[in-house]
Design a protein around this motif. Structure first.
Motif, mmCIF file in Angstrom:
data_model
loop_
_atom_site.group_PDB
_atom_site.id
_atom_site.type_symbol
_atom_site.label_atom_id
_atom_site.label_comp_id
_atom_site.label_asym_id
_atom_site.label_seq_id
_atom_site.Cartn_x
_atom_site.Cartn_y
_atom_site.Cartn_z
ATOM 1 N N LEU A 125 0.856 -1.326 0.016
ATOM 2 C CA LEU A 125 -0.097 -0.038 0.152
ATOM 3 C C LEU A 125 0.929 1.126 -0.115
ATOM 4 N N TRP A 126 1.842 0.987 0.777
ATOM 5 C CA TRP A 126 2.957 2.385 0.786
ATOM 6 C C TRP A 126 4.129 2.050 0.334
ATOM 7 N N ARG A 127 4.093 1.445 -0.957
ATOM 8 C CA ARG A 127 5.506 0.940 -1.388
ATOM 9 C C ARG A 127 6.393 2.176 -1.595
ATOM 10 N N ASN A 128 7.896 1.970 -1.541
ATOM 11 C CA ASN A 128 8.700 2.768 -1.869
ATOM 12 C C ASN A 128 8.771 4.151 -0.822
ATOM 13 N N SER A 129 8.124 3.800 0.175
ATOM 14 C CA SER A 129 7.974 4.799 1.423
ATOM 15 C C SER A 129 9.142 4.319 2.387
ATOM 16 N N ILE A 130 9.139 5.359 3.222
ATOM 17 C CA ILE A 130 10.192 5.103 4.519
ATOM 18 C C ILE A 130 9.562 3.705 5.211
ATOM 19 N N TYR A 131 8.420 3.583 5.432
ATOM 20 C CA TYR A 131 7.927 2.530 6.162
ATOM 21 C C TYR A 131 8.296 1.274 5.495
ATOM 22 N N ASP A 132 7.993 1.116 3.900
ATOM 23 C CA ASP A 132 8.603 0.147 3.094
ATOM 24 C C ASP A 132 9.856 -0.317 3.186
ATOM 25 N N ARG A 133 10.752 0.571 3.240
ATOM 26 C CA ARG A 133 12.093 0.399 3.439
ATOM 27 C C ARG A 133 12.565 -0.117 4.674
ATOM 28 N N ALA A 134 11.949 0.352 5.604
ATOM 29 C CA ALA A 134 12.216 0.325 7.044
ATOM 30 C C ALA A 134 11.841 -1.554 7.384
ATOM 31 N N VAL A 135 10.679 -1.738 6.711
ATOM 32 C CA VAL A 135 10.381 -3.076 6.974
ATOM 33 C C VAL A 135 11.004 -4.092 6.106
ATOM 34 N N ASN A 136 11.281 -3.784 4.712
ATOM 35 C CA ASN A 136 12.312 -4.863 4.093
ATOM 36 C C ASN A 136 13.678 -4.754 4.701
ATOM 37 N N VAL A 137 14.211 -3.746 5.282
ATOM 38 C CA VAL A 137 15.581 -3.787 5.956
ATOM 39 C C VAL A 137 15.443 -4.736 7.177
ATOM 40 N N ALA A 138 14.454 -4.587 8.046
ATOM 41 C CA ALA A 138 14.319 -5.390 9.267
ATOM 42 C C ALA A 138 14.182 -6.677 9.079
ATOM 43 N N THR A 139 13.204 -7.189 8.134
ATOM 44 C CA THR A 139 13.038 -8.354 7.697
ATOM 45 C C THR A 139 13.916 -9.244 7.289
ATOM 46 N N LEU A 140 14.776 -8.556 6.158
ATOM 47 C CA LEU A 140 15.812 -9.087 5.943
ATOM 48 C C LEU A 140 17.173 -9.309 6.786
ATOM 49 N N SER A 141 17.142 -8.254 7.652
ATOM 50 C CA SER A 141 18.163 -8.508 8.579
ATOM 51 C C SER A 141 17.933 -9.594 9.658
ATOM 52 N N SER A 142 16.809 -9.738 9.914
ATOM 53 C CA SER A 142 16.338 -10.983 10.804
ATOM 54 C C SER A 142 16.744 -12.357 10.163
ATOM 55 N N ILE A 143 16.396 -12.382 8.975
ATOM 56 C CA ILE A 143 16.428 -13.827 8.094
ATOM 57 C C ILE A 143 17.973 -13.928 7.984
ATOM 58 N N SER A 144 18.689 -12.940 7.842
ATOM 59 C CA SER A 144 20.172 -13.164 7.564
ATOM 60 C C SER A 144 21.027 -13.855 8.782
ATOM 61 N N PHE A 145 20.380 -13.525 9.763
ATOM 62 C CA PHE A 145 21.084 -14.133 10.987
ATOM 63 C C PHE A 145 20.765 -15.726 11.059
ATOM 64 N N PRO A 146 21.591 -16.649 11.704
ATOM 65 C CA PRO A 146 21.426 -17.940 11.681
ATOM 66 C C PRO A 146 20.193 -18.226 13.069
ATOM 67 N N GLU A 147 19.629 -19.293 13.184
ATOM 68 C CA GLU A 147 18.746 -19.089 14.296
ATOM 69 C C GLU A 147 19.161 -19.193 15.643
ATOM 70 N N PHE A 148 20.296 -19.810 15.501
ATOM 71 C CA PHE A 148 20.855 -19.963 17.122
ATOM 72 C C PHE A 148 21.576 -18.644 17.490
ATOM 73 N N PHE A 149 21.807 -17.720 16.511
ATOM 74 C CA PHE A 149 22.268 -16.481 16.668
ATOM 75 C C PHE A 149 21.098 -15.585 17.426
ATOM 76 N N VAL A 150 19.911 -15.524 16.385
ATOM 77 C CA VAL A 150 18.565 -14.782 16.950
ATOM 78 C C VAL A 150 18.318 -15.282 18.331
ATOM 79 N N ALA A 151 18.292 -16.517 18.555
ATOM 80 C CA ALA A 151 17.685 -17.046 19.876
ATOM 81 C C ALA A 151 18.790 -16.854 21.017
ATOM 82 N N TYR A 152 20.077 -16.680 20.821
ATOM 83 C CA TYR A 152 20.875 -16.082 21.729
ATOM 84 C C TYR A 152 20.631 -14.812 22.148
ATOM 85 N N ILE A 153 20.630 -13.896 20.954
ATOM 86 C CA ILE A 153 20.222 -12.469 21.173
ATOM 87 C C ILE A 153 19.063 -12.413 22.166
ATOM 88 N N LEU A 154 17.746 -13.147 21.722
ATOM 89 C CA LEU A 154 16.770 -12.994 22.508
ATOM 90 C C LEU A 154 16.921 -13.634 24.055
#
Length: 317
Positions: A125-154
């Motif tokens: 709905l708000w493509r190419n907006s700041i929200y769109d870019r922020a969500v893409n960066v956040a989700t891609l960052s979370s998937i780039s880390f291995p599961e065990f790394f995310v688990a230990y951070i939490l």
């Protein structure tokens, strides 16, 4: 609808053939393991007579093809044999552990699927907006880390703060509320890993449809952007979205091994890792086959649902 049932039968036959090939690979991989299984289980102090009796008990004195057919026949009857570690029926061990794994996967899916759909729809709905870019960066960052790394951070930031426990120790007597509380961190770990795929597929599918003529007509009629997406674009984008959701649900069930080990969660993945450490080969075989069956089944469901969600495939002319 006859062609739909024909497609279901074809996919089911292909799934059964795939499971048969996977069972051959699992059994063959176990056969190729170095060392003597009886010697590994009984230890170096075992006498030759004890080793010979143990091999006869496990059927290790039979040819490999006979042992495979015997194992496969037992699996088809729901009999996975007995555990080498505690002599208990494997079906009893797996039943409780698989239910725990299924609960964790469904818990993560209940969080990740609605979250991914909402994030993807808003990003379209708000493509190419700041929200769109922020969500893409956040989700891609979370998937780039291995599961065990995310688990230990939490664990480091949330569990040490005393908000949620770092060890997800549950039992059959644990209440639903307590179970949800204790398994929140592993569920969030899995959610962070799979959300990016589903969100980006939702966003891409909807944006692809927004250039369609009927969407342009809806705009010319003065419909709001939200109504256009929810009432016109989203229903026609369900096929690829359902596919990626089903694939990620398959990952949630089959890819929880690392997460279960980190949080000491009594699921099928933890049982499989423990069995590898104990050289409990029969349990490892059964666990691997169940993971494969779950993955194939969810892929079959994804094919059927994506077909049923597309009217052009359901009502052919």
């Amino acid at each position: 609808m006859s062609h739909v049932w024909k497609m279901v039968a074809q996919r089911l036959a292909l799934g059964l053939l795939t499971l048969f090939v996977i069972s051959l690979i699992i059994f063959g991989a176990v056969e190729l393991l170095p060392g003597d299984l009886a010697q590994s289980v009984l230890g170096q102090a075992a006498t030759p007579e004890t080793l010979a009796a143990f091999r006869r008990e496990l059927g290790l004195d039979l040819p490999a093809h006979e042992r495979y057919l015997s194992w496969l026949g037992g699996v088809l009857q729901g009999d996975f044999g007995n555990s080498l570690a505690n002599r208990r029926p494997i079906a009893d061990l797996i039943a409780v552990r698989f239910s725990n794994t299924l609960f964790l996967a469904l818990y993560a899916a209940a969080i990740s699927v609605p979250l991914s759909l909402v994030l993807g729809i808003l990003a379209a709905l708000w493509r190419n907006s700041i929200y769109d870019r922020a969500v893409n960066v956040a989700t891609l960052s979370s998937i780039s880390f291995p599961e065990f790394f995310v688990a230990y951070i939490l664990i480091f930031y949330i569990a040490q703060a005393g908000i949620f426990p770092s060890i997800a120790n549950v039992s059959p007597d644990t209440s639903l509320g307590e179970r949800l509380y204790r398994t929140f961190l592993p569920a969030i770990t899995l959610t962070l890993v799979v959300t990016a795929h589903m969100m980006r597929m939702t966003r891409a599918a909807i944006i692809n449809l927004l250039a369609s003529p009927y969407i342009e007509m809806a705009r010319l009629k003065g419909l709001s952007p939200g109504r256009i997406i929810l009432r016109h674009a989203l229903p026609n984008a369900l096929a690829p979205i359902i596919n990626v959701i089903a694939l990620n649900l398959a990952y949630l069930i089959t890819g929880v091994v690392v997460v279960e080990v980190v949080f000491v969660y009594p699921g099928l993945g933890q049982l499989m890792v423990d069995s590898v450490a104990k050289r409990d080969i029969t349990v490892v075989q059964a666990s691997a086959l169940i993971f494969a069956a779950a993955f194939v089944t969810l892929n079959l469901i994804a094919d059927v649902l994506s077909t049923l969600s597309n009217p052009r495939l359901v009502h052919r002319r």
